[in-house]
Scaffold this active site. Sequence first.
Site, short mmCIF file in Angstrom:
data_model
loop_
_atom_site.label_atom_id
_atom_site.label_comp_id
_atom_site.label_asym_id
_atom_site.label_seq_id
_atom_site.Cartn_x
_atom_site.Cartn_y
_atom_site.Cartn_z
N CYS A 71 13.23 5.64 -5.25
CA CYS A 71 11.76 5.59 -5.25
C CYS A 71 11.29 6.26 -3.96
O CYS A 71 11.93 7.19 -3.47
CB CYS A 71 11.26 4.14 -5.39
SG CYS A 71 11.70 3.06 -4.01
N CYS B 259 0.83 -1.21 0.00
CA CYS B 259 0.00 0.00 0.00
C CYS B 259 0.86 1.25 0.00
O CYS B 259 0.48 2.28 -0.55
CB CYS B 259 -0.93 0.00 1.21
SG CYS B 259 -2.25 -1.23 1.12
#
Length: 388
Positions: free
Chosen positions: A346, A198
């Site tokens: 990232c 998530c």
Amino acid sequence: MKSKTPHIADEVAFSRDEFRRYGRHLIMPEVGLEGQRKLKGSSVLVVGAGGLGSPVALYLAAAGVGRIGIADCDTVDLTNLQRQILHSTENLGQPKTESAGNRLRHLNPEIKIALHRTKLTSGNALDILKDYNVVVDGTDNFPSRYLINDACVLLGKPNVYGSIFRFEGQVSVFDAENGPCYRCVYPEPPPPGLVPSCAEGGVLGVLPGIIGTLQASEVVKLLLGIGEPLTGRMLLFDALKVEFRELKIRKDPKCPVCGENPTIRELIDYDAFCGYDSRNAGKNEAEITVEELKRRLDKGDYILLLDVREQVESEIATIGGLLIPLRDLPGRVHELDSAREIVAYCHHGERSGRAVALLKELGFKKAKNLAGGIDQWACVVDKTLSRY
């Protein structure tokens, strides 16, 4: 198949306030005084005080479940508050167990709260789970799901499972004595990194409220011994379509933990089983810290920054470089120079770690992963960057 009531104390007394508090239960024939006694005399462990654990714990406390355990080793972060309704802004930095315990005690001072501020492991899971009638899986990673499943099978406990991602959720009851377990449905974990978390892919804030409330409903049914539990069934929910689908799931006679000839008779190393160890092997050699990257960029070193996040994330915050989302990288490696030093980044370092592993397999020997990702960069190097 009717619900089976776990072992619960028979004689439970109520105060006058409790009669008023649970009045709407007491007038229901399916619950009544006997059912409310079952709830008060029961115990439930909620593993994970996050998105799923929040509505589960709140509704079980409100319903009068006598003893609720909360197992979590994390602290409350601002990014949690979009969906984890157990916690508030004033709880930032607190252990989630402490925040959850205080919230539940304010909601219902008549119940007992047991806090387990620890990571559930093969070494402690059986000891923690053994004292509860039902276990709720509110975790978000595969090692924990397999650990909880195996511990519940070995102890003979029902495992009320839920999972969420973006706009979709799943709910089931894994009870090996009456149906399949988690391993019957998912014999092997997916390769590390194949299924984004998530934190990587996002989740609609209200979705865990829907799925977690369904989990709480299943728990109450199990404790009361009423209705048709989701044993042998998987309920799928799509929030975009407002659509529920149900899948029939069967017990696997060859299941290694609940099958006819089980080979798993004790808890194993679940990180290794899910490939987490192999994913992290040699990780340090292919990493660079945010401090070192900042020093080298300031020095003018010829480094290509490779952002492997999604476009929407780069619009929130960026430290520059070439944007190639991880899912597109295999088809766009020709845009990179294998002779040049590449630092991939990232959000937190997971996706970029996988990108570096891919690049090294393809001959990019100078590829490195930015440890901690852009979030660490925002914490240490450039505190003006937006965090998400």
